[in-house]
Write a protein that holds these residues in place. Structure first.
Motif, PDB file in Angstrom:
ATOM      1  N   LEU A  44       0.822  -1.217   0.000  1.00  0.00           N
ATOM      2  CA  LEU A  44       0.000   0.000   0.000  1.00  0.00           C
ATOM      3  C   LEU A  44       0.850   1.258   0.000  1.00  0.00           C
ATOM      4  CD1 LEU A  44      -2.700  -1.076   2.585  1.00  0.00           C
ATOM      5  CD2 LEU A  44      -3.052  -0.693   0.164  1.00  0.00           C
ATOM      6  N   PRO A  62      -0.504  -4.133  -4.102  1.00  0.00           N
ATOM      7  CA  PRO A  62      -1.240  -4.999  -3.188  1.00  0.00           C
ATOM      8  C   PRO A  62      -1.892  -6.160  -3.935  1.00  0.00           C
ATOM      9  CG  PRO A  62      -2.106  -2.758  -3.100  1.00  0.00           C
ATOM     10  CD  PRO A  62      -1.095  -2.795  -4.185  1.00  0.00           C
ATOM     11  N   TRP A  78     -21.901  -1.489   3.623  1.00  0.00           N
ATOM     12  CA  TRP A  78     -23.069  -1.788   2.812  1.00  0.00           C
ATOM     13  C   TRP A  78     -23.214  -3.280   2.533  1.00  0.00           C
ATOM     14  CZ3 TRP A  78     -18.626   0.481   1.200  1.00  0.00           C
ATOM     15  CH2 TRP A  78     -17.886  -0.189   0.230  1.00  0.00           C
ATOM     16  N   GLN A  91     -13.783 -10.863  -6.383  1.00  0.00           N
ATOM     17  CA  GLN A  91     -12.740 -10.195  -7.145  1.00  0.00           C
ATOM     18  C   GLN A  91     -11.973 -11.206  -7.975  1.00  0.00           C
ATOM     19  OE1 GLN A  91     -12.621  -6.712  -6.521  1.00  0.00           O
ATOM     20  NE2 GLN A  91     -11.635  -6.914  -8.496  1.00  0.00           N
TER      21      GLN A  91
ATOM     22  N   GLU B 180      -8.138   1.133   0.963  1.00  0.00           N
ATOM     23  CA  GLU B 180      -6.925   0.324   1.151  1.00  0.00           C
ATOM     24  C   GLU B 180      -7.270  -1.147   1.250  1.00  0.00           C
ATOM     25  OE1 GLU B 180      -5.007   1.950   4.573  1.00  0.00           O
ATOM     26  OE2 GLU B 180      -4.025   3.532   3.423  1.00  0.00           O
ATOM     27  N   ILE B 181      -8.290  -1.443   2.051  1.00  0.00           N
ATOM     28  CA  ILE B 181      -8.692  -2.844   2.189  1.00  0.00           C
ATOM     29  C   ILE B 181      -9.080  -3.421   0.840  1.00  0.00           C
ATOM     30  CG2 ILE B 181     -10.488  -4.343   3.092  1.00  0.00           C
ATOM     31  CD1 ILE B 181      -8.560  -3.732   5.098  1.00  0.00           C
ATOM     32  N   ALA B 182      -9.841  -2.640   0.082  1.00  0.00           N
ATOM     33  CA  ALA B 182     -10.258  -3.137  -1.225  1.00  0.00           C
ATOM     34  C   ALA B 182      -9.041  -3.446  -2.093  1.00  0.00           C
ATOM     35  CB  ALA B 182     -11.159  -2.118  -1.911  1.00  0.00           C
ATOM     36  N   TYR B 183      -8.026  -2.578  -2.044  1.00  0.00           N
ATOM     37  CA  TYR B 183      -6.815  -2.838  -2.824  1.00  0.00           C
ATOM     38  C   TYR B 183      -6.163  -4.135  -2.388  1.00  0.00           C
ATOM     39  CZ  TYR B 183      -7.163   2.150  -4.037  1.00  0.00           C
ATOM     40  OH  TYR B 183      -7.599   3.378  -4.450  1.00  0.00           O
ATOM     41  N   THR B 184      -6.092  -4.345  -1.062  1.00  0.00           N
ATOM     42  CA  THR B 184      -5.433  -5.568  -0.596  1.00  0.00           C
ATOM     43  C   THR B 184      -6.238  -6.807  -0.942  1.00  0.00           C
ATOM     44  OG1 THR B 184      -6.457  -5.521   1.588  1.00  0.00           O
ATOM     45  CG2 THR B 184      -4.344  -4.410   1.360  1.00  0.00           C
ATOM     46  N   LEU B 185      -7.505  -6.622  -1.291  1.00  0.00           N
ATOM     47  CA  LEU B 185      -8.307  -7.775  -1.689  1.00  0.00           C
ATOM     48  C   LEU B 185      -8.354  -7.913  -3.204  1.00  0.00           C
ATOM     49  CD1 LEU B 185     -11.125  -7.360   0.931  1.00  0.00           C
ATOM     50  CD2 LEU B 185      -9.605  -9.312   0.741  1.00  0.00           C
ATOM     51  N   GLY B 186      -7.509  -7.157  -3.877  1.00  0.00           N
ATOM     52  CA  GLY B 186      -7.365  -7.368  -5.309  1.00  0.00           C
ATOM     53  C   GLY B 186      -8.071  -6.366  -6.206  1.00  0.00           C
ATOM     54  N   THR B 187      -8.719  -5.361  -5.638  1.00  0.00           N
ATOM     55  CA  THR B 187      -9.404  -4.374  -6.481  1.00  0.00           C
ATOM     56  C   THR B 187      -8.413  -3.334  -6.970  1.00  0.00           C
ATOM     57  OG1 THR B 187     -11.258  -4.619  -4.953  1.00  0.00           O
ATOM     58  CG2 THR B 187     -11.424  -2.877  -6.558  1.00  0.00           C
ATOM     59  N   MET B 191     -11.389  -0.002 -10.517  1.00  0.00           N
ATOM     60  CA  MET B 191     -12.535  -0.822 -10.145  1.00  0.00           C
ATOM     61  C   MET B 191     -13.109  -0.372  -8.817  1.00  0.00           C
ATOM     62  SD  MET B 191     -13.517  -2.917 -12.260  1.00  0.00           S
ATOM     63  CE  MET B 191     -14.600  -3.882 -11.205  1.00  0.00           C
ATOM     64  N   ARG B 195     -16.788  -0.467  -7.021  1.00  0.00           N
ATOM     65  CA  ARG B 195     -17.035  -1.452  -5.980  1.00  0.00           C
ATOM     66  C   ARG B 195     -17.037  -0.876  -4.572  1.00  0.00           C
ATOM     67  NH1 ARG B 195     -15.078  -7.223  -6.296  1.00  0.00           N
ATOM     68  NH2 ARG B 195     -17.106  -7.296  -5.325  1.00  0.00           N
ATOM     69  N   VAL B 196     -16.413   0.297  -4.408  1.00  0.00           N
ATOM     70  CA  VAL B 196     -16.346   0.877  -3.062  1.00  0.00           C
ATOM     71  C   VAL B 196     -16.969   2.268  -2.998  1.00  0.00           C
ATOM     72  CG1 VAL B 196     -14.824   1.560  -1.174  1.00  0.00           C
ATOM     73  CG2 VAL B 196     -14.251  -0.424  -2.559  1.00  0.00           C
TER      74      VAL B 196
END
Lengths: 243, 279
Positions: A44, A62, A78, A91, B180-187, B191, B195-196
């Motif tokens: 990150l 990441p 959500w 994903q 950040e979390i979304a990035y670490t999950l591959g987004t 995107m 998605r966020v």
């Protein structure tokens, strides 16, 4: 690797090797840069100098192979619990049935099976963090990065979560890099503890924890635990700003 | 009467009931006291109106009495095709508003999330936002005539620029931890907008739509005061020329009630669609 951001030197001369399958803790006072260190490993943050290697390959961004669990309030509000957990799987393009199975697996791993349709706002802090862990584990990462995940929890919850985390780690065998400023937590959970100094953070010590697994809460009162604790306390108090 | 009661209850819905403790500097009012005070001010207003009109204190062309207003409403609807006027105004506002929303939402999100888009669009949009719509009206008439397109464009201009910047603000303030979390999950960052950013901002954007729709009513009325042949605003203007005060009040009440209805509708939809939000 020693990165610096915006003319502030955050970390200095950090060089760490984490063997596969180990539970490693980075211990340091608040503001020492340990969150930055973890984010660097997560991809990150881009290092100004040096690099991160995962399995000998340089890290550029990441990915879900590097699971990340931050301090608190990171669930997607959500989405329901199961929605959050399957986020990484969607994903990856995993099919619905497989996703369902995996979510069920994760829910029973963290003990939240009855809560799959709840929204984050209805969950306690401890439950939210368990969902966050499940979410990070769902895409089956090689490494799990955890940034003081239990810091925002009350003491009883924190201890329960430490026990739960140890059991999860023993069941899954993942490599875990755990950041905290709680010495007792560090010793209880890890194979090796790395100690960082205050800003600019650098490594001032490392200690293997040879205590046998699985470690019980009661062991925290035992003499071996206390021995390691005393050693590390003298090490950490020699650096300024430590609690 | 039952409708009024239900309406009152729905308006009161967001208030938490039964909070016992009082805090310093803020006096707590029970639900019933709140309703009583609200009704009281309403009653005083209506009573004054009745007193002033039935009591002969003002001329009818200055302010009509409630009975006159009722008769006027009946007359308008049955004999003057008032429904047609209402429909005309509603169509203008719906088309203008939808056009604004459809363009403002994607643009606003892009401005909020991309420095490039922000650099290109934000300064111009901010500047145009300060131009008063009434000052833009003559331009619209010059360029677009006095037909429907011109009226719709007034609604558009009044809503669009404010809405874009509102939405940009909302998109800009996504908690970075979520991304950040979304990035670490591959987004990927791109995107992540879908998605966020979108799901998180949806209730806030929806609320922005509710607010700007309220303004849109004002802009429709403005547009209809100049060169219209149909519409609630047109009806009000025509009535003013003939000193038909009761008609004017009917027009005002119509717009007021329609605006209130859409506001409540949006608020209710927001609660229903986004159950995951904190109450």
């Amino acid at each position: 690797m020693s990165p610096s951001g915006e003319r502030i030197e955050v970390l200095r001369k950090i060089s760490l090797k984490v063997p596969k399958g180990q539970f490693v803790t980075v211990l340091g006072p608040s503001g020492c840069g340990k969150t930055t260190l973890l984010k660097l490993v997560a991809g990150l943050v881009v290092p100004s100098f040096g690099r991160i290697l995962v399995d000998q390959i340089a890290l550029t961004r990441p990915s879900c192979k590097l699971g990340y669990v931050p301090q608190a309030y990171s669930l997607f509000p959500w989405l329901t619990v199961s929605g959050n957990i399957e986020y990484g799987l969607r994903q990856l393009g995993t099919l619905a049935r497989e996703r369902q199975n995996r979510v069920d697996q994760m829910l029973s791993l963290v003990g939240l099976v009855e809560f799959r349709s709840y929204y984050p706002r209805s969950l306690s802090g401890g439950m939210q963090q368990r969902v966050a862990i499940a979410r990070a584990l769902a895409p089956n990462p090689d490494i799990l990065l955890m940034d003081e995940p239990f810091a925002a929890l009350a003491i009883e919850q924190r201890q329960a979560m430490q026990v739960a985390l140890q059991s999860i780690w023993m069941k899954t065998g993942k490599t875990i890099i755990f950041v905290t400023h709680d010495l007792s937590e560090a010793i209880y959970l890890s194979d090796t503890v790395y100690v960082m100094s205050d800003r600019p953070g650098s490594l001032i010590g490392a200690r293997e924890i040879p205590l046998p697994r699985p470690r019980e809460i009661a062991a925290r009162e035992g003499p071996e635990f206390f021995g390691v604790y005393k050693e590390l306390v003298s090490l950490t108090s020699s650096s300024e700003g430590f609690k | 009467m039952g409708i009024l009661h239900w309406l009152q209850r729905w308006l009161m819905a967001p208030r938490k009931a039964g909070k016992e403790t009082e805090s310093y500097g803020r006096r707590f009012l029970s639900q019933s006291s709140y309703l009583s005070l609200g009704s009281l001010s309403f009653i005083i207003l209506v009573s004054t109106w009745c007193l002033v009109t039935y009591g002969g204190l003002v001329q009818p062309y200055f302010l009509s009495s409630p009975t006159q207003v009722y008769e006027a409403a009946h007359n308008l609807l049955v004999m003057q095709n008032y429904a047609g006027d209402i429909a005309a105004s509603v169509i203008r506002i719906v088309v203008g508003f939808l056009a604004s929303a459809v363009l403002a939402i994607p643009l606003g999100i892009l401005i909020g999330r991309s420095q490039i888009f922000e650099a290109i669009f934000a300064p111009i949009t901010s500047f145009v936002r300060y131009l008063p719509v009434p000052a833009l009206l003559p331009f619209c008439i010059l360029w677009l005539g006095i037909g429907e397109v011109q009226k719709i464009s007034i609604v558009f201009v009044g809503v669009f620029f404010q809405l874009v910047l509102m939405i940009a603000d909302i998109s800009r303030n996504i908690p970075p931890e979520l991304l950040e979390i979304a990035y670490t999950l591959g987004t990927t960052p791109r995107m992540a907008i879908i998605r966020v950013v979108l799901p998180y901002s949806a209730p806030l954007i929806f609320d922005g739509l509710r607010i700007t729709l309220g303004w849109a009513w004002g802009w429709v009325m403005l547009a209809e005061l100049v060169g219209a042949s149909q519409g609630i605003g047109y009806m009000i203007l025509k009535s003013q020329r003939y000193l038909l005060n009761a008609n004017m009040i009917v027009g005002l009440l119509t717009v007021g009630l329609l605006g209130l209805a859409t506001d409540l509708l949006f608020a209710g939809l927001n609660r229903a669609l986004f159950r995951w939000r904190q109450t």
